[in-house]
Motif scaffolding. Structure first.
Motif: not given
Ligand code: SF4
Length: 188
Positions: A113-121
């Motif tokens: 999930a950290c690889a995404g561009s949005k905030h982690l939550w």
């Protein structure tokens, strides 16, 4: 199909933040690219089947989430950062929070999930930063408690990865003087 809602119909506990976060990552992957996006990066097919059975019993057959060992070969390879983050998370995992296999699955799910561009939550489809804080405090309490200044979680985790490897990518000697302050702190 709304995969998130469909997964949650099979959830072991629809109020459990772990279940919600895992559902978020699974649903985001399938929404984006179908079952071709499974297994979760860093987990092999067998581990992802296990994860589904652990937190969403019977969801696989019901949702048609069929993927085999060959699917893992097509999956995005975890980056060096992903692997370093998983090592960091596991080093801080609370053994009382869950089994070794659960910790392994949760660590890779979060790193993915950290690889995404949005905030982690948001990547985890949780409803707030507060829910993410509670999730991290549950699984990785000694790591979470180090975020004493309330840094944005993804920034904090990567900064901890750098620190654990003796690196410092900060642009200033103190946060108060740094031009990056708003990207590290503030609302998320
Ligand atoms: S605000 Fe600047 S100094 Fe502080 S953690 Fe972020 S990059 Fe590093």
């Amino acid at each position: 199909m709304d995969y998130y809602a469909a997964l949650m119909r099979h959830a072991t506990d629809p109020d459990d933040l772990t279940v919600l976060a895992v559902a978020g990552v699974l649903a985001a992957a399938v929404d984006e690219g179908g079952t071709e996006r499974l297994p979760i990066p860093g987990l092999d097919a067998e581990e992802t089947h296990w994860l589904l059975a652990r937190w969403f019993p019977d969801a696989e057959s019901s949702l048609g989430l069929y993927f085999g060992a060959s699917a893992a070969d097509k999956q995005r390879r975890p980056s060096y950062d992903d692997i370093a983050l998983v090592v960091l998370l596991k080093a801080h995992a609370n053994p009382a929070a869950g089994t070794t296999t659960e910790i392994h699955c949760i660590s890779h799910t979060l790193a993915s999930a950290c690889a995404g561009s949005k905030h982690l939550w948001q990547e985890l489809r949780l409803s707030s930063r507060g829910e993410l804080s509670a999730l991290l405090n549950y699984w990785f309490p000694t790591l979470a408690e180090r975020n004493v200044y309330g840094m944005k979680w993804k920034k904090f985790l990567y900064r901890e990865v750098c620190g654990s490897e003796g690196l410092n990518l900060c642009r200033a000697s103190s946060c108060g003087e740094c031009s990056e302050y708003s990207s590290c702190f503030g609302l998320e």
